[in-house]
Design an enzyme around this catalytic site. Structure first.
Site, PDB file in Angstrom:
ATOM      1  N   HIS A 179      48.492  17.768  34.616  1.00  0.00           N
ATOM      2  CA  HIS A 179      49.156  18.170  33.369  1.00  0.00           C
ATOM      3  C   HIS A 179      49.373  17.005  32.410  1.00  0.00           C
ATOM      4  O   HIS A 179      49.958  17.187  31.341  1.00  0.00           O
ATOM      5  CB  HIS A 179      50.491  18.840  33.686  1.00  0.00           C
ATOM      6  CG  HIS A 179      50.346  20.165  34.355  1.00  0.00           C
ATOM      7  ND1 HIS A 179      50.229  21.350  33.659  1.00  0.00           N
ATOM      8  CD2 HIS A 179      50.269  20.500  35.667  1.00  0.00           C
ATOM      9  CE1 HIS A 179      50.100  22.352  34.505  1.00  0.00           C
ATOM     10  NE2 HIS A 179      50.115  21.861  35.726  1.00  0.00           N
TER      11      HIS A 179
ATOM     12  N   LYS B 111      42.918  22.358  32.293  1.00  0.00           N
ATOM     13  CA  LYS B 111      44.110  22.407  31.436  1.00  0.00           C
ATOM     14  C   LYS B 111      43.762  21.838  30.055  1.00  0.00           C
ATOM     15  O   LYS B 111      43.087  22.498  29.287  1.00  0.00           O
ATOM     16  CB  LYS B 111      45.272  21.726  32.141  1.00  0.00           C
ATOM     17  CG  LYS B 111      45.644  22.522  33.405  1.00  0.00           C
ATOM     18  CD  LYS B 111      46.743  21.942  34.197  1.00  0.00           C
ATOM     19  CE  LYS B 111      47.155  22.868  35.329  1.00  0.00           C
ATOM     20  NZ  LYS B 111      46.082  23.289  36.252  1.00  0.00           N
TER      21      LYS B 111
ATOM     22  N   SER C  21      54.562  20.426  36.721  1.00  0.00           N
ATOM     23  CA  SER C  21      54.125  21.594  35.971  1.00  0.00           C
ATOM     24  C   SER C  21      55.237  22.570  35.631  1.00  0.00           C
ATOM     25  O   SER C  21      55.142  23.291  34.647  1.00  0.00           O
ATOM     26  CB  SER C  21      53.035  22.333  36.747  1.00  0.00           C
ATOM     27  OG  SER C  21      53.517  22.777  37.999  1.00  0.00           O
TER      28      SER C  21
END
Length: 394
Positions: free
Chosen positions: A204, A233, A176
């Site tokens: 991610h 996300k 990240s």
């Protein structure tokens, strides 16, 4: 010294080190602190959190089930939407089954605190997320840290722990803070050679990597033993999950404390996430444009002399080094309508403070031009005032 004086003295040290933080208030998807700010820090990579299709799906479920889930999944919090979303996640990740957690953080802690046992060992990447680190700390197994995506170091450490009962390799899929990708095409063969299990946190990468947005497993064409992820996300909602074999999911349902004792995410969130995953499977053009923007921004910043990492994912860290200098740059960008906060220790190692840019699918060419102009302007303002402002590219 009383309680508040003691805490104040500790906070004073935090301020002196340039690490003091305050909360940023977001008034809407675009407005921060009552000013128009283009958000370059969001993890909403595909811009789905404000997609009307997700909002409509959530509204329908909200009217049917109410605002909350009323309890844990094993008590009163299990609905058709939870089961439907788990089936969708399993299909999306190409696994037998999946289990919802209330956040990705809780999924990591639940998996790592319940799977490895005493006498086992976890091999953890140096730059793994805090939730993985905390999960390792709560595990009964020992933890060995290997250098970031260094396969030679991983193999050496795997060879050194062959006398342990079981070996688990745990890694972020996309890291990240650096935007680097874990080389699963190398990790999986090492795991097979040294009889280790592989756990990947794909927070991610989900929705970003792979032909259909399936994440690092799809990107490399491999199958880890456990895939962990988040819905907060690229999916644009909330919650987390673990995916893998049916026996893995049955085990976690019975042994993962962060699942058993945690209130379930609301059905409305499940409905929105289900809709988002359907959209992601058809969002190849969105991903292509987003990654094209990433390359454009990275090239522009490097041409100015900034040290930029990443480039294959939406995460672009601009490495500054000194924490206070990173804050100066972030404050200057904010004055120009560009919201890109400084990331400082303990989130990143000392000496590696940065501006962590994230490029989302809803950023226009005009937005990109404004961002590059903002960095160029700050470069001119700061390079003369602060000797050594730019860190070494190496």
């Amino acid at each position: 010294m009383n309680f508040n004086e003691w805490l104040s003295s500790r906070l004073d040290r935090t301020k002196t080190e340039g690490l003091f933080r305050t909360l940023q208030t977001v008034e809407s998807n675009a407005d921060i602190h009552d000013r128009r700010q283009v958000n370059w820090a969001s993890n909403d990579y595909l811009g789905l959190s404000k997609d009307q299709r997700l909002i409509s799906a959530a509204e329908t479920a909200l009217l049917q089930y109410g605002a909350g889930s009323s309890g844990s999944r094993l008590m009163t919090g299990n609905t058709d939407w939870h089961k439907k979303l788990e089936r969708k996640i399993a299909d999306f990740k190409q696994t037998e089954a999946a289990l919802l957690f209330s956040s990705g953080y809780l999924a990591n802690i639940g998996v790592l605190s319940s799977l490895p046992e005493k006498g086992d060992v976890i091999l953890s990447d140096q730059f793994n997320h805090a939730s993985i680190i905390d999960g390792c700390r709560l595990s009964k197994a020992d933890t060995v840290v290997y250098r970031h995506i260094d396969m030679n170091d991983l193999e050496k450490k795997l060879a050194a722990v062959q006398d342990c009962f079981r070996r688990f390799i745990v890694t972020d899929g996309v890291f990240s803070m650096d935007g680097t990708i874990a080389p699963l095409d190398k990790i999986i063969p090492l795991a097979e050679r040294y009889k280790a299990f592989v756990i990947v946190d794909d927070a991610h990468a989900t929705g970003v990597l792979g032909k259909n947005g399936g994440g690092t497993s799809e990107y490399f064409g491999v199958r880890p033993d456990v895939v962990i992820g988040t819905l907060s996300k690229a999916v644009g909602t909330e919650g987390g999950f673990a995916a893998g074999s049916q026996v893995l999911i049955d085990f976690l349902l019975n042994h993962a404390r962060t699942f058993i004792f945690q209130t379930a995410i609301p059905p409305a969130s499940c409905a929105a996430a289900y809709t988002a995953l359907k959209i992601i499977e058809d969002s190849r053009e969105k991903r292509r444009l987003m990654l094209s923007s990433v390359k454009m921004i990275k090239a522009g910043l490097e041409q100015m002399g900034f040290a930029v990492r990443g480039g294959q994912t939406p995460i672009l860290p601009v490495i500054i080094g000194d924490a206070q200098k990173a804050v100066l740059l972030a404050d200057g960008l904010k004055e120009k309508g560009l919201f890109a906060p400084a990331i400082r220790p303990p989130t990143v190692p000392a000496g590696e403070s940065r501006i962590r840019l994230t490029v989302t699918a809803d950023r226009s060419l005009g937005d990109i031009d404004d961002l590059l102009e903002g960095f160029q302007s700050m470069r001119k303002e700061l390079i003369w005032e602060h000797e050594g402002f730019f860190c070494d590219r190496n």
